[in-house]
Write a protein that holds these residues in place. Structure first.
Motif, short mmCIF file in Angstrom:
data_model
loop_
_atom_site.label_atom_id
_atom_site.label_comp_id
_atom_site.label_asym_id
_atom_site.label_seq_id
_atom_site.Cartn_x
_atom_site.Cartn_y
_atom_site.Cartn_z
N PRO A 1 0.83 -1.21 0.00
CA PRO A 1 0.00 0.00 0.00
C PRO A 1 0.87 1.26 0.00
CG PRO A 1 -0.85 -1.58 1.58
CD PRO A 1 0.49 -2.11 1.12
N HIS A 2 0.41 2.26 -0.71
CA HIS A 2 1.09 3.55 -0.78
C HIS A 2 0.50 4.46 0.29
CE1 HIS A 2 2.34 7.15 -3.58
NE2 HIS A 2 2.90 7.21 -2.38
N GLU A 3 1.29 4.70 1.32
CA GLU A 3 0.82 5.55 2.42
C GLU A 3 1.34 6.98 2.27
OE1 GLU A 3 -1.47 4.50 3.99
OE2 GLU A 3 -1.28 2.36 4.42
N PRO A 4 0.52 7.95 2.72
CA PRO A 4 -0.71 7.80 3.51
C PRO A 4 -1.98 7.62 2.68
CG PRO A 4 -0.21 10.12 3.29
CD PRO A 4 0.90 9.38 2.58
N PHE A 5 -1.84 7.45 1.36
CA PHE A 5 -3.01 7.47 0.48
C PHE A 5 -3.92 6.26 0.70
CE2 PHE A 5 0.43 9.75 -1.69
CZ PHE A 5 -0.14 11.01 -1.69
N PHE A 6 -3.34 5.10 1.03
CA PHE A 6 -4.16 3.92 1.29
C PHE A 6 -5.07 4.16 2.48
CE2 PHE A 6 -5.22 -0.35 2.64
CZ PHE A 6 -5.37 -1.04 1.45
N LYS A 7 -4.50 4.69 3.57
CA LYS A 7 -5.30 4.96 4.76
C LYS A 7 -6.33 6.06 4.49
CE LYS A 7 -1.65 5.31 7.52
NZ LYS A 7 -0.84 5.48 8.75
N LEU A 8 -5.94 7.08 3.75
CA LEU A 8 -6.89 8.15 3.42
C LEU A 8 -8.05 7.62 2.58
CD1 LEU A 8 -4.42 11.06 2.59
CD2 LEU A 8 -5.97 10.92 4.56
N SER A 9 -7.77 6.69 1.69
CA SER A 9 -8.83 6.09 0.88
C SER A 9 -9.81 5.33 1.76
CB SER A 9 -8.23 5.15 -0.17
OG SER A 9 -7.42 5.85 -1.08
N ASN A 10 -9.28 4.61 2.74
CA ASN A 10 -10.16 3.91 3.68
C ASN A 10 -11.04 4.90 4.44
OD1 ASN A 10 -9.61 1.18 3.26
ND2 ASN A 10 -7.87 1.17 4.67
N SER B 1 10.66 5.26 1.42
CA SER B 1 10.95 4.30 2.49
C SER B 1 10.87 2.86 1.97
CB SER B 1 9.99 4.50 3.67
OG SER B 1 8.63 4.36 3.27
N PHE B 2 10.00 2.60 0.98
CA PHE B 2 9.94 1.26 0.41
C PHE B 2 11.23 0.94 -0.34
CE2 PHE B 2 7.78 -1.81 -2.69
CZ PHE B 2 7.83 -2.85 -1.79
#
Length: 205
Positions: free
Chosen positions: A144-153, A177-178
């Motif tokens: 997952p690409h953060e923070p976009f994955f969490k924002l999508s949720n 970081s990945f």
């Protein structure tokens, strides 16, 4: 591109009950994996670590029937379903932390895919070390690409009390970081994104 009907072949909730927008995002993600798969050629033998029910390997094995696919997953029920859905894929129960038997019993893999797995692992570098030990020509990794994955949720009203974080995600990365996680063991050949995921094609050092 993966058809809408393809989603209905799976029991996993995130596929079977995915709404139109989520399906579109997953379809775009699978197309990005497909492009990296082609870029990884020549490929004859493919291993997917954390194969689940076979959503990606099943799709790729039907697009490229001349290739040999193997899948490993910790969940015996998922492996059983994969074998029913895609009998051509050799599947076995196993851990991303221990791929030693594959080193000993397989003729080797040209490509290893590890998609949407590392974020679930307490020690993801152990899994990368196991993949490196297999000595494939190429690897495809995604997280997952953060923070976009969490924002999508959050925008979808999911996992609100956890600020959008999936309960089983213990690691969070952005492209920088990945890359730092990957580069001690692999040369990054291409890193790209398909919202809300990061994808990487790499070669073992």
């Amino acid at each position: 591109m993966i058809s809408d009907a393809y989603f209905g072949r799976f029991e996993t909730v995130k596929y079977r009950k995915a709404g139109a927008l989520k399906r579109k995002l997953i379809q775009r993600f699978a197309s990005a994996i497909h492009d990296l798969f082609i870029e990884a050629n020549p490929v004859e033998r493919v291993l997917e670590v954390g194969v689940g029910e076979g959503f990606l390997s099943g799709y790729l094995s039907e697009k490229f029937p001349e290739k040999q696919f193997t899948g490993v997953d910790l969940n015996p029920a998922d492996i059983e379903r994969l074998q029913r859905l895609f009998p051509r894929i050799q599947a076995r129960v196993g851990s991303a932390y221990d791929l030693g038997d594959l080193c000993e019993t397989s003729p080797g893999f040209d490509l290893v895919i590890c998609a949407e797995v590392l974020e679930h692992l307490d020690t993801p570098d152990r899994a990368l070390a196991e993949i490196q030990r297999l000595s494939p020509r190429r690897v495809i990794l995604s997280v997952p690409h953060e923070p976009f994955f969490k924002l999508s949720n959050l925008l979808a009203g999911n996992n609100v009390l956890r600020l959008g974080n999936d309960s089983d995600h213990v690691n969070h990365w952005n492209p920088t970081s990945f890359r730092r996680l990957i580069e001690p063991r692999f040369d990054v050949l291409r890193m790209t994104t398909s919202y809300p995921w990061i994808l990487c094609l790499a070669a073992p050092r």
